[in-house]
Design a protein around this motif. Structure first.
Motif, PDB file in Angstrom:
ATOM      1  N   SER A 142      26.715 -26.876 -91.351  1.00  0.00           N
ATOM      2  CA  SER A 142      27.034 -26.361 -90.010  1.00  0.00           C
ATOM      3  C   SER A 142      27.442 -24.891 -90.089  1.00  0.00           C
ATOM      4  CB  SER A 142      28.125 -27.190 -89.335  1.00  0.00           C
ATOM      5  OG  SER A 142      29.371 -27.036 -89.980  1.00  0.00           O
ATOM      6  N   GLY A 143      28.057 -24.490 -91.190  1.00  0.00           N
ATOM      7  CA  GLY A 143      28.395 -23.079 -91.384  1.00  0.00           C
ATOM      8  C   GLY A 143      27.149 -22.218 -91.493  1.00  0.00           C
ATOM      9  N   ILE A 144      26.167 -22.685 -92.235  1.00  0.00           N
ATOM     10  CA  ILE A 144      24.904 -21.953 -92.357  1.00  0.00           C
ATOM     11  C   ILE A 144      24.207 -21.876 -90.998  1.00  0.00           C
ATOM     12  CG2 ILE A 144      22.565 -22.043 -93.342  1.00  0.00           C
ATOM     13  CD1 ILE A 144      23.918 -23.262 -95.873  1.00  0.00           C
ATOM     14  N   ALA A 145      24.165 -23.002 -90.272  1.00  0.00           N
ATOM     15  CA  ALA A 145      23.535 -23.006 -88.943  1.00  0.00           C
ATOM     16  C   ALA A 145      24.250 -22.036 -87.999  1.00  0.00           C
ATOM     17  CB  ALA A 145      23.543 -24.422 -88.359  1.00  0.00           C
ATOM     18  N   THR A 146      25.561 -21.990 -88.068  1.00  0.00           N
ATOM     19  CA  THR A 146      26.327 -21.069 -87.224  1.00  0.00           C
ATOM     20  C   THR A 146      26.019 -19.626 -87.575  1.00  0.00           C
ATOM     21  OG1 THR A 146      28.072 -22.707 -86.912  1.00  0.00           O
ATOM     22  CG2 THR A 146      28.647 -20.413 -86.484  1.00  0.00           C
ATOM     23  N   LEU A 147      25.921 -19.315 -88.859  1.00  0.00           N
ATOM     24  CA  LEU A 147      25.570 -17.952 -89.273  1.00  0.00           C
ATOM     25  C   LEU A 147      24.162 -17.575 -88.812  1.00  0.00           C
ATOM     26  CD1 LEU A 147      27.102 -17.785 -92.859  1.00  0.00           C
ATOM     27  CD2 LEU A 147      27.911 -16.619 -90.791  1.00  0.00           C
ATOM     28  N   LEU A 148      23.243 -18.523 -88.851  1.00  0.00           N
ATOM     29  CA  LEU A 148      21.887 -18.260 -88.356  1.00  0.00           C
ATOM     30  C   LEU A 148      21.903 -17.979 -86.858  1.00  0.00           C
ATOM     31  CD1 LEU A 148      19.913 -20.979 -90.340  1.00  0.00           C
ATOM     32  CD2 LEU A 148      19.799 -18.503 -90.676  1.00  0.00           C
ATOM     33  N   LEU A 149      22.703 -18.744 -86.113  1.00  0.00           N
ATOM     34  CA  LEU A 149      22.818 -18.508 -84.669  1.00  0.00           C
ATOM     35  C   LEU A 149      23.480 -17.164 -84.383  1.00  0.00           C
ATOM     36  CD1 LEU A 149      23.812 -22.118 -83.578  1.00  0.00           C
ATOM     37  CD2 LEU A 149      21.609 -20.975 -83.201  1.00  0.00           C
ATOM     38  N   LEU A 150      24.432 -16.784 -85.203  1.00  0.00           N
ATOM     39  CA  LEU A 150      25.057 -15.469 -85.073  1.00  0.00           C
ATOM     40  C   LEU A 150      24.025 -14.361 -85.312  1.00  0.00           C
ATOM     41  CD1 LEU A 150      27.614 -13.744 -84.707  1.00  0.00           C
ATOM     42  CD2 LEU A 150      27.986 -13.972 -87.164  1.00  0.00           C
ATOM     43  N   ALA A 151      23.153 -14.556 -86.293  1.00  0.00           N
ATOM     44  CA  ALA A 151      22.096 -13.589 -86.552  1.00  0.00           C
ATOM     45  C   ALA A 151      21.157 -13.471 -85.352  1.00  0.00           C
ATOM     46  CB  ALA A 151      21.314 -13.983 -87.808  1.00  0.00           C
ATOM     47  N   VAL A 152      20.898 -14.586 -84.679  1.00  0.00           N
ATOM     48  CA  VAL A 152      20.063 -14.566 -83.469  1.00  0.00           C
ATOM     49  C   VAL A 152      20.729 -13.714 -82.391  1.00  0.00           C
ATOM     50  CG1 VAL A 152      19.130 -15.957 -81.574  1.00  0.00           C
ATOM     51  CG2 VAL A 152      18.913 -16.754 -83.932  1.00  0.00           C
ATOM     52  N   VAL A 153      22.044 -13.868 -82.219  1.00  0.00           N
ATOM     53  CA  VAL A 153      22.765 -13.066 -81.232  1.00  0.00           C
ATOM     54  C   VAL A 153      22.660 -11.582 -81.578  1.00  0.00           C
ATOM     55  CG1 VAL A 153      25.049 -12.540 -80.289  1.00  0.00           C
ATOM     56  CG2 VAL A 153      24.342 -14.913 -80.569  1.00  0.00           C
ATOM     57  N   VAL A 154      22.824 -11.258 -82.845  1.00  0.00           N
ATOM     58  CA  VAL A 154      22.709  -9.854 -83.270  1.00  0.00           C
ATOM     59  C   VAL A 154      21.322  -9.315 -82.943  1.00  0.00           C
ATOM     60  CG1 VAL A 154      22.674  -8.331 -85.288  1.00  0.00           C
ATOM     61  CG2 VAL A 154      24.508 -10.010 -85.021  1.00  0.00           C
ATOM     62  N   LEU A 155      20.292 -10.091 -83.239  1.00  0.00           N
ATOM     63  CA  LEU A 155      18.920  -9.662 -82.930  1.00  0.00           C
ATOM     64  C   LEU A 155      18.699  -9.501 -81.426  1.00  0.00           C
ATOM     65  CD1 LEU A 155      16.935 -11.810 -85.505  1.00  0.00           C
ATOM     66  CD2 LEU A 155      17.139  -9.317 -85.489  1.00  0.00           C
ATOM     67  N   MET A 156      19.284 -10.370 -80.631  1.00  0.00           N
ATOM     68  CA  MET A 156      19.133 -10.284 -79.174  1.00  0.00           C
ATOM     69  C   MET A 156      19.775  -9.017 -78.611  1.00  0.00           C
ATOM     70  SD  MET A 156      17.516 -12.846 -77.813  1.00  0.00           S
ATOM     71  CE  MET A 156      16.426 -13.484 -79.049  1.00  0.00           C
ATOM     72  N   VAL A 157      20.837  -8.568 -79.224  1.00  0.00           N
ATOM     73  CA  VAL A 157      21.541  -7.361 -78.754  1.00  0.00           C
ATOM     74  C   VAL A 157      20.917  -6.102 -79.362  1.00  0.00           C
ATOM     75  CG1 VAL A 157      23.748  -6.145 -78.762  1.00  0.00           C
ATOM     76  CG2 VAL A 157      23.687  -8.599 -78.334  1.00  0.00           C
ATOM     77  N   TRP A 158      20.649  -6.145 -80.646  1.00  0.00           N
ATOM     78  CA  TRP A 158      20.181  -4.969 -81.376  1.00  0.00           C
ATOM     79  C   TRP A 158      18.720  -4.661 -81.077  1.00  0.00           C
ATOM     80  CZ3 TRP A 158      18.796  -5.094 -87.181  1.00  0.00           C
ATOM     81  CH2 TRP A 158      18.540  -3.794 -87.639  1.00  0.00           C
ATOM     82  N   LYS A 159      17.871  -5.654 -81.037  1.00  0.00           N
ATOM     83  CA  LYS A 159      16.437  -5.548 -80.782  1.00  0.00           C
ATOM     84  C   LYS A 159      15.760  -4.476 -81.642  1.00  0.00           C
ATOM     85  CE  LYS A 159      17.190  -7.023 -76.099  1.00  0.00           C
ATOM     86  NZ  LYS A 159      17.220  -6.693 -74.715  1.00  0.00           N
ATOM     87  N   PRO A 160      15.729  -4.699 -82.963  1.00  0.00           N
ATOM     88  CA  PRO A 160      15.158  -3.669 -83.866  1.00  0.00           C
ATOM     89  C   PRO A 160      13.673  -3.439 -83.643  1.00  0.00           C
ATOM     90  CG  PRO A 160      15.545  -5.705 -85.068  1.00  0.00           C
ATOM     91  CD  PRO A 160      16.063  -5.904 -83.679  1.00  0.00           C
TER      92      PRO A 160
END
Length: 160
Positions: A142-160
């Motif tokens: 669940s920690g790994i899944a949470t970190l992956l979801l956090l990465a999704v949020v970063v990508l949604m905001v940053w939009k590289p």
């Protein structure tokens, strides 16, 4: 920005907060319930995690709607979109196929009278996962899944 675009963006963000948030947090609550030995609470949290994980598909659908109404050149070829989808699918798979079953097994172990202590070593001949009711599996995955979801949020905001 069109009205439809604004509506889809709002619905996408609200659904992410109120659906994906619990998907990430409920397994952590289950770990506390496992330590306290509350079988019914662990079962309820496993069911709730499963439901929220399946409902999280709504966030993806709303994201597609927001993308479709976007006036910017946003397509599936955009790196941040396909990478977000890949990370989300991995997080969803880990939650549905590893975390939820581990939570159900932990509830079964508790119901069977096995004491669950996250810090206790396994007895000889017993695996650590069996001794702790899958506590480590729930915590790690669940920690790994949470970190992956956090990465999704970063990508949604940053939009590289």
């Amino acid at each position: 920005m069109s009205v439809a675009s604004v509506i889809f963006n709002i619905l996408h963000v609200v659904a992410a907060v109120f659906i994906v948030g619990p998907m990430a947090i409920l397994p952590m609550t289950a770990m506390r319930a496992i330590r306290s030995g509350s079988v019914s609470q662990v079962r309820t949290l496993a069911t709730s995690t499963n439901i929220f994980s399946l409902l999280s598909l709504l966030v993806v659908i709303l994201g597609f709607g927001a993308m479709g109404f976007s006036r910017y050149d946003t397509t599936f070829a955009s790196t941040w979109i396909w990478l977000s989808l890949v990370l989300y699918v991995i997080a969803l798979g880990l939650t549905l196929f590893v975390v939820v079953p581990a939570m159900r097994r932990a509830a079964d172990n508790l119901e069977g009278g096995k004491a669950v202590d996250a810090e206790a070593p396994a007895t000889p001949g017993e695996s650590t996962a069996a001794a702790t009711g899958g506590y480590g599996m729930i915590a790690g995955t669940s920690g790994i899944a949470t970190l992956l979801l956090l990465a999704v949020v970063v990508l949604m905001v940053w939009k590289p």
